[in-house]
Design a protein around this motif. Structure first.
Motif, PDB file in Angstrom:
ATOM      1  N   SER A   1      -2.795  48.064 -20.060  1.00 33.82           N
ATOM      2  CA  SER A   1      -3.595  48.474 -21.311  1.00 33.82           C
ATOM      3  C   SER A   1      -2.849  48.492 -22.447  1.00 33.82           C
ATOM      4  O   SER A   1      -2.586  49.588 -23.035  1.00 33.82           O
ATOM      5  CB  SER A   1      -4.106  49.681 -21.125  1.00 33.82           C
ATOM      6  OG  SER A   1      -4.858  49.749 -19.979  1.00 33.82           O
TER       7      SER A   1
ATOM      8  N   GLN B   1       1.151  50.961 -22.728  1.00 36.06           N
ATOM      9  CA  GLN B   1       1.408  51.524 -21.699  1.00 36.06           C
ATOM     10  C   GLN B   1       2.356  51.133 -20.700  1.00 36.06           C
ATOM     11  O   GLN B   1       2.799  51.843 -19.981  1.00 36.06           O
ATOM     12  CB  GLN B   1      -0.034  51.144 -20.809  1.00 36.06           C
ATOM     13  CG  GLN B   1      -0.223  51.832 -19.563  1.00 36.06           C
ATOM     14  CD  GLN B   1      -1.566  51.668 -18.852  1.00 36.06           C
ATOM     15  OE1 GLN B   1      -1.866  50.293 -18.581  1.00 36.06           O
ATOM     16  NE2 GLN B   1      -2.248  52.609 -18.392  1.00 36.06           N
TER      17      GLN B   1
ATOM     18  N   LYS C   1       0.264  53.576 -13.019  1.00 34.96           N
ATOM     19  CA  LYS C   1      -1.070  53.251 -13.563  1.00 34.96           C
ATOM     20  C   LYS C   1      -2.334  53.809 -12.710  1.00 34.96           C
ATOM     21  O   LYS C   1      -3.248  54.232 -13.515  1.00 34.96           O
ATOM     22  CB  LYS C   1      -1.013  51.731 -13.811  1.00 34.96           C
ATOM     23  CG  LYS C   1      -2.282  51.050 -14.445  1.00 34.96           C
ATOM     24  CD  LYS C   1      -1.962  49.641 -14.847  1.00 34.96           C
ATOM     25  CE  LYS C   1      -3.176  49.063 -15.469  1.00 34.96           C
ATOM     26  NZ  LYS C   1      -3.870  49.730 -16.620  1.00 34.96           N
TER      27      LYS C   1
ATOM     28  N   ASP D   1      -4.875  55.428 -15.492  1.00 39.01           N
ATOM     29  CA  ASP D   1      -6.268  54.777 -15.912  1.00 39.01           C
ATOM     30  C   ASP D   1      -6.915  53.739 -14.705  1.00 39.01           C
ATOM     31  O   ASP D   1      -7.919  52.804 -15.040  1.00 39.01           O
ATOM     32  CB  ASP D   1      -6.241  54.307 -17.127  1.00 39.01           C
ATOM     33  CG  ASP D   1      -5.409  52.834 -17.310  1.00 39.01           C
ATOM     34  OD1 ASP D   1      -4.748  52.372 -16.379  1.00 39.01           O
ATOM     35  OD2 ASP D   1      -5.256  52.065 -18.287  1.00 39.01           O
TER      36      ASP D   1
ATOM     37  N   THR E   1      -6.822  48.362 -16.191  1.00 34.01           N
ATOM     38  CA  THR E   1      -7.031  47.912 -17.260  1.00 34.01           C
ATOM     39  C   THR E   1      -8.687  47.439 -17.376  1.00 34.01           C
ATOM     40  O   THR E   1      -8.952  46.778 -16.647  1.00 34.01           O
ATOM     41  CB  THR E   1      -6.202  46.981 -18.035  1.00 34.01           C
ATOM     42  OG1 THR E   1      -4.664  47.267 -18.027  1.00 34.01           O
ATOM     43  CG2 THR E   1      -6.599  46.280 -19.159  1.00 34.01           C
ATOM     44  N   SER E   2      -9.149  47.689 -18.499  1.00 30.82           N
ATOM     45  CA  SER E   2     -10.702  47.451 -18.770  1.00 30.82           C
ATOM     46  C   SER E   2     -10.897  46.024 -18.166  1.00 30.82           C
ATOM     47  O   SER E   2     -10.486  45.037 -18.722  1.00 30.82           O
ATOM     48  CB  SER E   2     -11.218  47.681 -20.033  1.00 30.82           C
ATOM     49  OG  SER E   2     -12.350  46.991 -20.188  1.00 30.82           O
TER      50      SER E   2
END
Ligand SMILES: Cc1ncc(COP(=O)(O)O)c(C=O)c1O
Length: 394
Positions: free
Chosen positions: A99, A103, A261, A265, A268-269
Protein backbone atom coordinates in the motif's frame (compact mmCIF):
# COMPACT_ATOMS: atom_id res chain seq x y z
CA UNK A 1 -9.79 11.40 33.47
CA UNK A 2 -6.85 9.15 34.35
CA UNK A 3 -3.52 9.68 32.61
CA UNK A 4 -3.21 8.02 29.21
CA UNK A 5 0.00 6.00 28.94
CA UNK A 6 1.10 5.40 25.38
CA UNK A 7 3.70 2.91 24.16
CA UNK A 8 7.37 3.82 24.67
CA UNK A 9 7.97 3.52 20.94
CA UNK A 10 5.82 6.58 20.29
CA UNK A 11 7.14 8.67 23.19
CA UNK A 12 9.63 10.65 21.16
CA UNK A 13 7.65 10.80 17.96
CA UNK A 14 5.78 13.88 16.89
CA UNK A 15 3.63 14.17 13.77
CA UNK A 16 5.45 14.95 10.56
CA UNK A 17 6.30 18.65 10.37
CA UNK A 18 5.60 18.45 6.66
CA UNK A 19 2.03 17.30 7.30
CA UNK A 20 1.67 20.27 9.69
CA UNK A 21 3.00 22.68 7.06
CA UNK A 22 0.68 21.16 4.48
CA UNK A 23 -2.28 21.95 6.74
CA UNK A 24 -1.05 25.52 6.97
CA UNK A 25 -0.70 25.80 3.24
CA UNK A 26 -4.16 24.44 2.48
CA UNK A 27 -5.40 28.05 2.36
CA UNK A 28 -6.21 28.71 -1.27
CA UNK A 29 -4.22 31.95 -1.57
CA UNK A 30 -0.89 30.43 -0.51
CA UNK A 31 1.65 29.41 -3.11
CA UNK A 32 3.08 26.22 -1.68
CA UNK A 33 6.38 24.69 -2.69
CA UNK A 34 6.15 22.55 0.45
CA UNK A 35 4.67 19.10 -0.24
CA UNK A 36 6.09 16.45 -2.53
CA UNK A 37 2.90 16.23 -4.48
CA UNK A 38 2.58 15.37 -8.14
CA UNK A 39 0.61 17.77 -10.35
CA UNK A 40 -3.03 16.60 -10.29
CA UNK A 41 -3.29 17.54 -13.96
CA UNK A 42 -0.98 14.60 -14.73
CA UNK A 43 -3.31 12.03 -13.18
CA UNK A 44 -4.87 9.84 -15.90
CA UNK A 45 -8.35 10.40 -14.47
CA UNK A 46 -10.40 9.35 -17.48
CA UNK A 47 -8.26 6.28 -18.18
CA UNK A 48 -8.39 5.15 -14.55
CA UNK A 49 -12.14 5.70 -14.50
CA UNK A 50 -12.52 3.50 -17.59
CA UNK A 51 -10.17 0.92 -16.06
CA UNK A 52 -12.24 0.87 -12.86
CA UNK A 53 -15.53 0.44 -14.74
CA UNK A 54 -13.97 -2.39 -16.74
CA UNK A 55 -12.76 -4.03 -13.50
CA UNK A 56 -16.23 -3.83 -11.92
CA UNK A 57 -17.86 -5.18 -15.08
CA UNK A 58 -15.48 -8.06 -15.65
CA UNK A 59 -14.42 -9.02 -12.14
CA UNK A 60 -16.94 -7.37 -9.77
CA UNK A 61 -17.47 -10.12 -7.15
CA UNK A 62 -13.86 -11.35 -7.34
CA UNK A 63 -12.50 -7.83 -6.88
CA UNK A 64 -14.84 -7.10 -3.99
CA UNK A 65 -13.81 -10.28 -2.16
CA UNK A 66 -10.69 -10.55 0.06
CA UNK A 67 -7.53 -11.13 -1.97
CA UNK A 68 -4.07 -12.62 -1.45
CA UNK A 69 -1.68 -10.65 0.75
CA UNK A 70 1.02 -10.88 -1.96
CA UNK A 71 -1.22 -8.96 -4.35
CA UNK A 72 -3.25 -9.45 -7.52
CA UNK A 73 -1.22 -11.86 -9.67
CA UNK A 74 -1.76 -10.15 -13.07
CA UNK A 75 -0.57 -6.85 -11.59
CA UNK A 76 2.45 -8.50 -9.93
CA UNK A 77 3.28 -10.06 -13.29
CA UNK A 78 2.89 -6.75 -15.12
CA UNK A 79 5.11 -4.88 -12.66
CA UNK A 80 7.71 -7.68 -12.72
CA UNK A 81 7.84 -7.62 -16.54
CA UNK A 82 8.05 -3.83 -16.66
CA UNK A 83 10.87 -3.72 -14.11
CA UNK A 84 12.70 -6.57 -15.87
CA UNK A 85 12.79 -4.48 -19.04
CA UNK A 86 14.50 -1.83 -16.91
CA UNK A 87 17.24 -4.13 -15.66
CA UNK A 88 15.71 -5.31 -12.38
CA UNK A 89 15.36 -9.09 -12.20
CA UNK A 90 11.77 -9.26 -11.02
CA UNK A 91 9.40 -12.22 -11.18
CA UNK A 92 5.97 -12.80 -9.68
CA UNK A 93 7.64 -14.69 -6.84
CA UNK A 94 9.93 -11.88 -5.77
CA UNK A 95 7.34 -9.11 -6.22
CA UNK A 96 5.02 -8.08 -3.40
CA UNK A 97 2.36 -5.43 -3.90
CA UNK A 98 2.14 -2.96 -1.04
CA UNK A 99 0.00 0.00 0.00
CA UNK A 100 2.49 2.61 -1.25
CA UNK A 101 6.25 2.39 -0.78
CA UNK A 102 5.71 3.91 2.67
CA UNK A 103 4.29 0.54 3.68
CA UNK A 104 7.33 -1.19 2.18
CA UNK A 105 9.55 0.82 4.53
CA UNK A 106 7.42 -0.29 7.46
CA UNK A 107 7.39 -3.95 6.44
CA UNK A 108 11.11 -4.14 5.72
CA UNK A 109 11.99 -2.60 9.06
CA UNK A 110 9.39 -4.71 10.87
CA UNK A 111 11.05 -7.81 9.38
CA UNK A 112 14.60 -6.88 10.44
CA UNK A 113 14.82 -4.40 13.28
CA UNK A 114 14.67 -5.16 16.98
CA UNK A 115 14.80 -2.24 19.40
CA UNK A 116 18.29 -0.76 19.29
CA UNK A 117 19.43 -2.45 16.05
CA UNK A 118 21.54 -0.21 13.88
CA UNK A 119 20.42 1.28 10.57
CA UNK A 120 22.55 3.52 8.38
CA UNK A 121 20.94 6.27 6.36
CA UNK A 122 21.65 9.31 4.24
CA UNK A 123 21.86 12.70 5.88
CA UNK A 124 19.51 14.51 5.21
CA UNK A 125 16.85 11.92 4.36
CA UNK A 126 13.10 11.36 3.88
CA UNK A 127 11.18 12.21 7.00
CA UNK A 128 8.45 9.60 6.49
CA UNK A 129 11.13 6.91 6.57
CA UNK A 130 12.71 8.28 9.74
CA UNK A 131 9.29 8.23 11.43
CA UNK A 132 8.95 4.55 10.58
CA UNK A 133 12.48 3.72 11.74
CA UNK A 134 11.86 5.54 15.02
CA UNK A 135 8.62 3.63 15.55
CA UNK A 136 10.68 0.43 15.58
CA UNK A 137 13.23 2.10 17.88
CA UNK A 138 16.15 1.58 15.52
CA UNK A 139 19.53 3.06 16.34
CA UNK A 140 19.89 5.51 13.43
CA UNK A 141 23.36 6.37 12.16
CA UNK A 142 23.51 9.14 9.58
CA UNK A 143 26.28 8.78 6.99
CA UNK A 144 27.77 11.93 5.50
CA UNK A 145 26.56 12.95 2.07
CA UNK A 146 27.77 15.45 -0.50
CA UNK A 147 26.13 16.74 -3.68
CA UNK A 148 26.47 13.21 -5.15
CA UNK A 149 24.78 11.42 -2.26
CA UNK A 150 26.25 9.12 0.35
CA UNK A 151 30.04 9.31 0.63
CA UNK A 152 31.52 5.86 0.29
CA UNK A 153 34.62 6.65 2.36
CA UNK A 154 32.38 7.81 5.22
CA UNK A 155 30.30 4.65 4.86
CA UNK A 156 33.35 2.38 4.92
CA UNK A 157 34.67 4.12 8.00
CA UNK A 158 31.32 3.70 9.77
CA UNK A 159 31.20 0.02 8.75
CA UNK A 160 34.55 -0.56 10.44
CA UNK A 161 33.05 0.79 13.66
CA UNK A 162 29.49 -0.58 13.62
CA UNK A 163 27.48 -3.36 12.03
CA UNK A 164 24.18 -2.14 10.56
CA UNK A 165 21.37 -4.56 9.83
CA UNK A 166 19.93 -2.26 7.19
CA UNK A 167 21.04 0.72 5.16
CA UNK A 168 18.33 3.02 3.83
CA UNK A 169 19.04 4.87 0.60
CA UNK A 170 17.16 6.91 -1.99
CA UNK A 171 19.90 6.82 -4.62
CA UNK A 172 17.99 8.51 -7.43
CA UNK A 173 16.68 12.09 -7.14
CA UNK A 174 16.79 11.89 -3.40
CA UNK A 175 14.19 13.37 -1.08
CA UNK A 176 14.95 16.03 0.12
CA UNK A 177 18.27 16.84 -1.60
CA UNK A 178 17.38 15.98 -5.22
CA UNK A 179 20.85 14.40 -5.54
CA UNK A 180 21.68 11.23 -7.44
CA UNK A 181 24.30 8.65 -6.51
CA UNK A 182 26.79 8.19 -9.39
CA UNK A 183 27.45 4.77 -10.94
CA UNK A 184 30.78 4.16 -9.20
CA UNK A 185 29.24 4.81 -5.78
CA UNK A 186 26.29 2.56 -6.62
CA UNK A 187 28.65 -0.27 -7.47
CA UNK A 188 30.64 0.35 -4.31
CA UNK A 189 27.52 0.43 -2.14
CA UNK A 190 26.24 -2.99 -3.29
CA UNK A 191 29.78 -4.36 -3.01
CA UNK A 192 30.00 -3.13 0.61
CA UNK A 193 26.60 -4.67 1.42
CA UNK A 194 27.92 -8.06 0.32
CA UNK A 195 31.28 -7.59 2.06
CA UNK A 196 29.90 -6.36 5.40
CA UNK A 197 26.69 -8.38 5.28
CA UNK A 198 23.88 -5.86 5.57
CA UNK A 199 20.75 -5.30 3.49
CA UNK A 200 19.97 -2.15 1.57
CA UNK A 201 16.47 -0.70 1.34
CA UNK A 202 16.52 1.07 -2.03
CA UNK A 203 13.63 3.52 -2.02
CA UNK A 204 12.92 4.54 -5.61
CA UNK A 205 9.69 6.50 -5.99
CA UNK A 206 11.31 9.14 -8.26
CA UNK A 207 13.69 7.07 -10.41
CA UNK A 208 11.55 7.22 -13.56
CA UNK A 209 11.20 11.01 -13.42
CA UNK A 210 14.44 11.94 -15.18
CA UNK A 211 14.64 15.30 -16.98
CA UNK A 212 18.34 15.57 -17.77
CA UNK A 213 21.40 13.33 -17.98
CA UNK A 214 21.92 9.62 -18.49
CA UNK A 215 19.78 6.94 -16.91
CA UNK A 216 21.65 4.96 -14.22
CA UNK A 217 21.06 1.36 -13.13
CA UNK A 218 19.20 0.95 -9.85
CA UNK A 219 21.10 -0.62 -6.95
CA UNK A 220 18.80 -3.62 -7.41
CA UNK A 221 19.98 -4.02 -11.00
CA UNK A 222 23.60 -4.11 -9.77
CA UNK A 223 22.81 -6.39 -6.86
CA UNK A 224 24.44 -9.78 -7.56
CA UNK A 225 24.45 -10.90 -3.91
CA UNK A 226 20.70 -10.28 -3.42
CA UNK A 227 21.27 -7.68 -0.73
CA UNK A 228 18.79 -5.08 -1.99
CA UNK A 229 15.14 -4.72 -1.01
CA UNK A 230 13.80 -2.54 -3.81
CA UNK A 231 10.75 -0.34 -3.22
CA UNK A 232 8.86 1.27 -6.08
CA UNK A 233 5.57 3.10 -6.29
CA UNK A 234 2.80 4.18 -8.62
CA UNK A 235 2.39 7.37 -6.57
CA UNK A 236 4.56 9.73 -8.59
CA UNK A 237 4.06 8.13 -12.00
CA UNK A 238 0.30 7.41 -11.93
CA UNK A 239 -1.54 8.72 -8.82
CA UNK A 240 -0.67 8.65 -5.12
CA UNK A 241 -4.29 8.19 -4.00
CA UNK A 242 -4.26 4.69 -5.49
CA UNK A 243 -1.80 3.65 -2.73
CA UNK A 244 -0.12 0.93 -4.77
CA UNK A 245 3.58 0.24 -4.56
CA UNK A 246 5.86 -2.79 -4.99
CA UNK A 247 8.68 -4.45 -3.12
CA UNK A 248 11.21 -6.66 -4.94
CA UNK A 249 13.43 -8.81 -2.76
CA UNK A 250 14.61 -12.37 -2.31
CA UNK A 251 11.63 -14.65 -1.55
CA UNK A 252 12.57 -15.39 2.10
CA UNK A 253 12.64 -11.67 2.89
CA UNK A 254 9.38 -11.12 1.01
CA UNK A 255 7.81 -13.98 2.99
CA UNK A 256 8.56 -12.12 6.23
CA UNK A 257 7.19 -8.91 4.75
CA UNK A 258 4.03 -10.76 3.71
CA UNK A 259 3.53 -11.96 7.29
CA UNK A 260 4.00 -8.38 8.48
CA UNK A 261 1.53 -7.14 5.90
CA UNK A 262 -1.10 -9.71 6.87
CA UNK A 263 -1.10 -8.22 10.33
CA UNK A 264 -1.14 -4.66 9.00
CA UNK A 265 -3.81 -4.49 6.30
CA UNK A 266 -4.41 -8.05 4.98
CA UNK A 267 -3.78 -6.87 1.43
CA UNK A 268 -3.61 -3.72 -0.66
CA UNK A 269 -7.05 -2.54 -1.79
CA UNK A 270 -8.34 -4.76 -4.59
CA UNK A 271 -10.17 -1.79 -6.10
CA UNK A 272 -6.85 -0.04 -6.56
CA UNK A 273 -4.97 -3.10 -7.72
CA UNK A 274 -7.51 -4.20 -10.34
CA UNK A 275 -8.01 -0.65 -11.58
CA UNK A 276 -4.28 -0.04 -11.87
CA UNK A 277 -3.79 -3.34 -13.67
CA UNK A 278 -6.53 -2.56 -16.20
CA UNK A 279 -4.88 0.79 -16.82
CA UNK A 280 -1.34 -0.59 -17.09
CA UNK A 281 -2.28 -3.43 -19.43
CA UNK A 282 -2.99 -0.80 -22.08
CA UNK A 283 0.80 -0.37 -22.13
CA UNK A 284 0.61 3.38 -21.86
CA UNK A 285 2.82 3.86 -18.80
CA UNK A 286 6.10 4.70 -20.51
CA UNK A 287 4.36 7.25 -22.71
CA UNK A 288 2.55 8.68 -19.70
CA UNK A 289 5.82 9.01 -17.78
CA UNK A 290 7.37 10.79 -20.80
CA UNK A 291 4.54 13.38 -20.66
CA UNK A 292 5.00 13.89 -16.91
CA UNK A 293 8.74 14.33 -17.42
CA UNK A 294 8.18 16.92 -20.13
CA UNK A 295 5.94 18.97 -17.81
CA UNK A 296 8.17 18.66 -14.74
CA UNK A 297 11.36 19.33 -16.72
CA UNK A 298 9.92 22.67 -17.84
CA UNK A 299 8.85 23.53 -14.28
CA UNK A 300 12.16 22.52 -12.74
CA UNK A 301 14.20 24.44 -15.31
CA UNK A 302 11.96 27.48 -14.89
CA UNK A 303 12.17 27.44 -11.10
CA UNK A 304 15.97 27.28 -11.30
CA UNK A 305 15.95 30.17 -13.76
CA UNK A 306 13.77 32.45 -11.61
CA UNK A 307 15.71 31.50 -8.47
CA UNK A 308 18.80 32.82 -10.28
CA UNK A 309 16.92 36.07 -10.86
CA UNK A 310 15.33 36.62 -7.43
CA UNK A 311 17.32 34.79 -4.75
CA UNK A 312 20.15 36.45 -2.81
CA UNK A 313 23.61 35.87 -4.26
CA UNK A 314 24.76 33.94 -1.15
CA UNK A 315 22.13 31.22 -1.61
CA UNK A 316 23.33 28.06 -3.35
CA UNK A 317 21.38 25.12 -4.76
CA UNK A 318 21.65 21.95 -6.81
CA UNK A 319 20.25 21.50 -10.30
CA UNK A 320 18.54 18.11 -9.94
CA UNK A 321 18.44 15.78 -12.95
CA UNK A 322 14.97 14.58 -11.97
CA UNK A 323 12.53 14.00 -9.13
CA UNK A 324 10.45 16.67 -7.44
CA UNK A 325 12.81 18.78 -5.33
CA UNK A 326 15.38 21.56 -5.34
CA UNK A 327 17.53 21.85 -2.22
CA UNK A 328 18.80 25.24 -1.12
CA UNK A 329 21.59 26.13 1.25
CA UNK A 330 21.80 29.62 2.76
CA UNK A 331 24.83 30.96 4.60
CA UNK A 332 25.25 29.85 8.23
CA UNK A 333 23.10 31.93 10.59
CA UNK A 334 19.93 31.79 8.51
CA UNK A 335 17.14 29.86 10.20
CA UNK A 336 14.68 28.58 7.63
CA UNK A 337 12.09 27.51 10.25
CA UNK A 338 11.83 31.17 11.31
CA UNK A 339 11.94 32.30 7.69
CA UNK A 340 8.96 30.02 6.98
CA UNK A 341 6.84 31.99 9.46
CA UNK A 342 7.64 35.19 7.55
CA UNK A 343 7.11 33.50 4.21
CA UNK A 344 3.66 32.20 5.17
CA UNK A 345 2.64 35.76 6.12
CA UNK A 346 3.63 36.68 2.56
CA UNK A 347 1.60 33.71 1.24
CA UNK A 348 4.42 31.45 0.14
CA UNK A 349 5.53 28.19 1.77
CA UNK A 350 8.39 25.69 1.62
CA UNK A 351 9.78 22.99 3.90
CA UNK A 352 12.65 23.96 6.22
CA UNK A 353 15.59 21.55 5.90
CA UNK A 354 16.43 20.78 9.53
CA UNK A 355 13.76 18.06 10.15
CA UNK A 356 15.40 15.97 7.42
CA UNK A 357 18.60 15.69 9.48
CA UNK A 358 18.27 12.87 12.01
CA UNK A 359 20.89 14.24 14.39
CA UNK A 360 20.07 17.96 14.03
CA UNK A 361 21.69 20.63 11.86
CA UNK A 362 20.66 21.99 8.49
CA UNK A 363 18.90 25.06 9.96
CA UNK A 364 20.13 27.07 6.97
CA UNK A 365 18.66 24.69 4.36
CA UNK A 366 15.26 24.36 2.72
CA UNK A 367 13.45 22.19 0.20
CA UNK A 368 11.34 23.43 -2.69
CA UNK A 369 8.90 21.36 -4.73
CA UNK A 370 8.20 22.44 -8.30
CA UNK A 371 5.79 19.76 -9.62
CA UNK A 372 2.62 21.00 -7.97
CA UNK A 373 2.74 24.69 -8.99
CA UNK A 374 1.95 26.42 -12.26
CA UNK A 375 4.62 28.42 -14.10
CA UNK A 376 2.88 31.58 -12.97
CA UNK A 377 2.90 30.45 -9.33
CA UNK A 378 6.57 29.53 -9.65
CA UNK A 379 7.46 33.03 -10.91
CA UNK A 380 5.31 34.83 -8.29
CA UNK A 381 6.21 32.52 -5.39
CA UNK A 382 9.96 32.52 -6.00
CA UNK A 383 9.95 36.31 -6.33
CA UNK A 384 8.14 36.60 -2.98
CA UNK A 385 10.45 34.09 -1.38
CA UNK A 386 13.47 36.00 -2.68
CA UNK A 387 12.07 39.14 -1.01
CA UNK A 388 11.52 37.26 2.28
CA UNK A 389 15.10 35.91 2.15
CA UNK A 390 16.45 39.42 1.50
CA UNK A 391 14.41 40.77 4.46
CA UNK A 392 15.63 38.04 6.80
CA UNK A 393 19.32 38.23 5.78
CA UNK A 394 21.70 37.82 8.71
C1 LIG B 1 11.58 8.95 -0.62
C2 LIG B 1 10.16 8.57 -0.46
N1 LIG B 1 9.84 7.31 -0.17
C3 LIG B 1 8.57 6.90 -0.04
C4 LIG B 1 7.53 7.79 -0.19
C5 LIG B 1 6.13 7.29 0.01
O1 LIG B 1 5.51 7.13 -1.20
P1 LIG B 1 4.19 6.26 -1.41
O2 LIG B 1 3.15 7.21 -1.84
O3 LIG B 1 4.57 5.26 -2.46
O4 LIG B 1 3.87 5.59 -0.12
C6 LIG B 1 7.80 9.11 -0.51
C7 LIG B 1 6.69 10.07 -0.66
O5 LIG B 1 6.81 11.22 -0.86
C8 LIG B 1 9.14 9.52 -0.64
O6 LIG B 1 9.48 10.78 -0.92
Amino acid sequence: MSEVIFADRLQNLSGSIIREILKLTAQPDIISFAGGMPAPGTFPVKELQEAAVEAFTEFGPQMLQYGATEGYVPLRQWIADWLSKKGIKATVDNTLLISGSQQGLDLAVKAFINKGDTMFLENPTFLGAVQTFNTYEANLVAIDCDEHGMKMDALEKALQEQQPKLLYSIPTFQNPSGNTLPLERRKKLVELAAKYNFFIIEDDPYGWLRYHGEELPTLKALDKADKVIYLGSSSKIVAPGARVGWAIAQPDILRKMVIGKQAADVHTSNLSQYTLYNYLKRNVLDEHIAHICEEYRAKCDFMLEVMGKYFPKEATWNAPEGGLFIWITLPAGYNTTKILEEAVKDKVAFVPGSPFYVHGGGENTLRLNFSNSSMEQIETGIKKLGEVLAKTAV
